[in-house]
Design a protein around this motif. Structure first.
Motif, PDB file in Angstrom:
ATOM      1  N   TYR A   1       3.640   2.309 -14.272  1.00 19.34           N
ATOM      2  CA  TYR A   1       2.455   2.332 -13.428  1.00 19.34           C
ATOM      3  C   TYR A   1       2.843   2.775 -12.024  1.00 19.34           C
ATOM      4  O   TYR A   1       3.659   2.122 -11.378  1.00 19.34           O
ATOM      5  N   MET A   2       2.242   3.869 -11.566  1.00 17.52           N
ATOM      6  CA  MET A   2       2.416   4.267 -10.167  1.00 17.52           C
ATOM      7  C   MET A   2       1.178   3.765  -9.437  1.00 17.52           C
ATOM      8  O   MET A   2       0.079   4.267  -9.650  1.00 17.52           O
ATOM      9  N   ILE A   3       1.392   2.768  -8.583  1.00 18.20           N
ATOM     10  CA  ILE A   3       0.258   2.024  -8.037  1.00 18.20           C
ATOM     11  C   ILE A   3       0.177   2.197  -6.526  1.00 18.20           C
ATOM     12  O   ILE A   3       1.127   1.884  -5.803  1.00 18.20           O
ATOM     13  N   GLY A   4      -0.949   2.680  -6.055  1.00 17.73           N
ATOM     14  CA  GLY A   4      -1.160   2.794  -4.612  1.00 17.73           C
ATOM     15  C   GLY A   4      -1.454   1.436  -4.009  1.00 17.73           C
ATOM     16  O   GLY A   4      -2.207   0.651  -4.584  1.00 17.73           O
ATOM     17  N   LEU A   5      -0.844   1.173  -2.852  1.00 19.87           N
ATOM     18  CA  LEU A   5      -1.065  -0.113  -2.174  1.00 19.87           C
ATOM     19  C   LEU A   5      -2.133  -0.023  -1.103  1.00 19.87           C
ATOM     20  O   LEU A   5      -2.516  -1.031  -0.521  1.00 19.87           O
ATOM     21  N   GLY A   6      -2.604   1.203  -0.833  1.00 17.69           N
ATOM     22  CA  GLY A   6      -3.597   1.360   0.229  1.00 17.69           C
ATOM     23  C   GLY A   6      -2.952   1.286   1.600  1.00 17.69           C
ATOM     24  O   GLY A   6      -1.748   1.502   1.743  1.00 17.69           O
ATOM     25  N   LEU A   7      -3.748   0.956   2.597  1.00 15.06           N
ATOM     26  CA  LEU A   7      -3.358   1.197   3.983  1.00 15.06           C
ATOM     27  C   LEU A   7      -2.749   0.010   4.713  1.00 15.06           C
ATOM     28  O   LEU A   7      -2.075   0.181   5.716  1.00 15.06           O
ATOM     29  N   TYR A   8      -2.991  -1.188   4.229  1.00 16.95           N
ATOM     30  CA  TYR A   8      -2.643  -2.302   5.109  1.00 16.95           C
ATOM     31  C   TYR A   8      -1.757  -3.344   4.424  1.00 16.95           C
ATOM     32  O   TYR A   8      -0.540  -3.204   4.379  1.00 16.95           O
ATOM     33  N   ASP A   9      -2.335  -4.380   3.866  1.00 19.04           N
ATOM     34  CA  ASP A   9      -1.513  -5.489   3.411  1.00 19.04           C
ATOM     35  C   ASP A   9      -1.640  -5.726   1.899  1.00 19.04           C
ATOM     36  O   ASP A   9      -2.154  -4.879   1.172  1.00 19.04           O
ATOM     37  N   GLU A  10      -1.152  -6.866   1.454  1.00 18.53           N
ATOM     38  CA  GLU A  10      -1.088  -7.124   0.013  1.00 18.53           C
ATOM     39  C   GLU A  10      -2.467  -7.119  -0.654  1.00 18.53           C
ATOM     40  O   GLU A  10      -2.571  -6.874  -1.849  1.00 18.53           O
ATOM     41  N   LYS A  11      -3.509  -7.348   0.146  1.00 21.34           N
ATOM     42  CA  LYS A  11      -4.850  -7.437  -0.439  1.00 21.34           C
ATOM     43  C   LYS A  11      -5.533  -6.084  -0.599  1.00 21.34           C
ATOM     44  O   LYS A  11      -6.686  -6.009  -1.033  1.00 21.34           O
ATOM     45  N   ASP A  12      -4.851  -5.022  -0.215  1.00 26.91           N
ATOM     46  CA  ASP A  12      -5.450  -3.699  -0.374  1.00 26.91           C
ATOM     47  C   ASP A  12      -5.159  -3.077  -1.729  1.00 26.91           C
ATOM     48  O   ASP A  12      -5.653  -2.000  -2.045  1.00 26.91           O
ATOM     49  N   ILE A  13      -4.375  -3.755  -2.525  1.00 20.99           N
ATOM     50  CA  ILE A  13      -4.185  -3.276  -3.891  1.00 20.99           C
ATOM     51  C   ILE A  13      -5.510  -3.449  -4.630  1.00 20.99           C
ATOM     52  O   ILE A  13      -6.317  -4.323  -4.293  1.00 20.99           O
ATOM     53  N   THR A  14      -5.773  -2.597  -5.619  1.00 23.88           N
ATOM     54  CA  THR A  14      -7.020  -2.757  -6.377  1.00 23.88           C
ATOM     55  C   THR A  14      -6.829  -3.855  -7.428  1.00 23.88           C
ATOM     56  O   THR A  14      -5.697  -4.235  -7.758  1.00 23.88           O
ATOM     57  N   VAL A  15      -7.942  -4.341  -7.934  1.00 25.81           N
ATOM     58  CA  VAL A  15      -7.876  -5.367  -8.977  1.00 25.81           C
ATOM     59  C   VAL A  15      -7.117  -4.810 -10.186  1.00 25.81           C
ATOM     60  O   VAL A  15      -6.274  -5.491 -10.774  1.00 25.81           O
ATOM     61  N   ARG A  16      -7.384  -3.549 -10.523  1.00 26.95           N
ATOM     62  CA  ARG A  16      -6.654  -2.914 -11.622  1.00 26.95           C
ATOM     63  C   ARG A  16      -5.154  -2.853 -11.340  1.00 26.95           C
ATOM     64  O   ARG A  16      -4.328  -3.134 -12.216  1.00 26.95           O
ATOM     65  N   GLY A  17      -4.818  -2.500 -10.109  1.00 29.84           N
ATOM     66  CA  GLY A  17      -3.411  -2.426  -9.720  1.00 29.84           C
ATOM     67  C   GLY A  17      -2.739  -3.785  -9.805  1.00 29.84           C
ATOM     68  O   GLY A  17      -1.611  -3.918 -10.298  1.00 29.84           O
ATOM     69  N   LEU A  18      -3.449  -4.796  -9.344  1.00 27.83           N
ATOM     70  CA  LEU A  18      -2.896  -6.151  -9.372  1.00 27.83           C
ATOM     71  C   LEU A  18      -2.653  -6.616 -10.810  1.00 27.83           C
ATOM     72  O   LEU A  18      -1.613  -7.203 -11.125  1.00 27.83           O
ATOM     73  N   GLU A  19      -3.604  -6.319 -11.679  1.00 25.80           N
ATOM     74  CA  GLU A  19      -3.430  -6.681 -13.091  1.00 25.80           C
ATOM     75  C   GLU A  19      -2.200  -5.995 -13.693  1.00 25.80           C
ATOM     76  O   GLU A  19      -1.469  -6.601 -14.480  1.00 25.80           O
TER      77      GLU A  19
END
Lengths: 271, 271
Positions: free
Chosen positions: B4-22
């Protein structure tokens, strides 16, 4: 109180960010923007996931009725959900300004958009020029304004992301003539084979040699979804190729670097 | 098994998507890409949020060592976390190809990137031309190649996103000369005041009138974070303006439409 403008990303309810989900959870009112993009998942599925009602906001809503939403945001936190990223469509700047002028604080929660996700085809996002939009041609209206923009990009060796037309909630001509209650046409989404035809028609008419039948292109289909397809090929090849359900986007390649060519080969004909 | 290549977005741990977190939750091994962007949050915070160890992947890792990661992905699901969107940096295409050539399936989970989030300033993402990168000038190395690209954009009335240089894990010259164990310099991040100085220097030397001291610009500071700032002003004004901690990006405006001008006014001097 805060109006949260929350990007939903590219696919389904799980593409919201954890931050976005937390914001939705604390809002009583949740609006969903339904006029500049299409949601790849049903509103009901979103509602089940959020465990709350989602209010549909169509074009009329934002042009006329968003006063209610802004008023609500003076009293309580409100969520405004947008497919993709909240700032990849004009009218949200408009909404943003209306909010701040009304003294409502706006917080933006970004998400993926085709503008950045286009990189999944393997072309570098830094090597794209201006994005163009390709409208559905009609009998009388066949605007070629995209052609000049593709030319400018090509002249600099840049790739072009071509966004394909979406017709959602378009009133029928008869109901417009009648004037009262509007009837709406079935939604229409341009697909890559139509895009390829229209692009070749523009070249055939304007004859500036911007691209030709052999120009390398990418078809991007349902990017970010479980049924995503990335297909590379020559422009002509796309004319006869059915890449299935929407949403589709298209890319006209400029000069490709080594690694970009490798990706082009890898995706050839969607293998 | 899947990488899985997962984007973290721009800021902190909560910017991951729900799909990414799963996806992260079901992977035993979680790698974090640490060489093309900087994380705005500590690795420890990510680890606490994911409840698992996160392995740092620096430039050497991807150039040499990612064989281990790819091998692991043949046996079990593996996560590779990338700040922003996974495909907004070249080397991930490279990694992608290495994986598929090794028979490892890759799934990409997109996220926000500055390339699309730049829209938060109120300029339409469709009206940007080629993105440019502004490197730190040194005594001897003052490349102006960005200037021609800005010119091309300006000629078409397009805006330019200027990505500002980041120097992370750069070996010191002494340790390079010594050859063995490398020492690294403190990370450096270009800020808008330096960008404005360098841009004006290029104009002063090349004198093609691409922009001048009065050209409208935006400084974008820590976009997507809790301390985000969007500041508009004339290019000259940014020279003396300290916009605080990184990351900074910069925008040189092309022709602005009505709503874009409204947003420019709204953000004037970061009010």
């Amino acid at each position: 109180m805060v109006l949260y403008m929350i990007g939903l990303g590219l696919y389904d309810e799980k593409d919201i960010t954890v931050r976005g989900l937390e914001a939705v959870k604390k809002c009583k009112r949740v609006y969903l923007e339904m006029y500049t993009a299409i949601l790849m998942v049903s509103k009901e599925k979103l509602e089940a996931f959020f465990e709350k009602e989602v209010i549909e906001a169509d074009r009329n809503f934002v042009e006329l009725g968003c006063v209610d939403m802004i008023d609500a945001a003076k009293e309580e936190d409100v969520a405004f959900l947008v497919v993709g990223d909240p700032f990849c469509a004009t009218t949200h700047s408009d909404l943003y300004l209306r909010c701040v002028e009304s003294g409502v604080k706006v917080e933006v929660i970004h998400n993926a958009s085709i503008v950045s996700a286009v990189g999944c085809c393997g072309l570098q996002v830094y090597r794209f020029g201006e994005i163009v939009s390709l409208p559905f041609f009609t009998e009388k209206w066949r605007p070629y304004s995209f052609y000049e923009k593709i030319k400018n990009n090509k002249d600099k060796g840049l790739h072009t992301l071509v966004l394909l037309d979406i017709k959602v909630k378009e009133p029928t001509e008869e109901s417009l003539a009648r004037g009262k209650q509007l009837d709406y046409m079935e939604p229409r989404y341009m697909r890559t084979h139509q895009a390829a035809e229209q692009l070749l028609e523009a070249e055939a008419n304007l004859k500036q040699g911007v691209y030709d039948e052999a120009t390398p292109c990418f078809g991007l289909v349902r990017v970010g979804t479980a049924t995503q397809r990335v297909v590379s090929g020559m422009l002509k090849e796309f004319v006869g190729m059915d890449l299935g359900e929407p949403l589709h986007s298209f890319v006209i390649c400029g000069e490709m670097h080594h690694i970009e060519e490798e990706m082009f080969k890898y995706h050839h004909h969607g293998k």
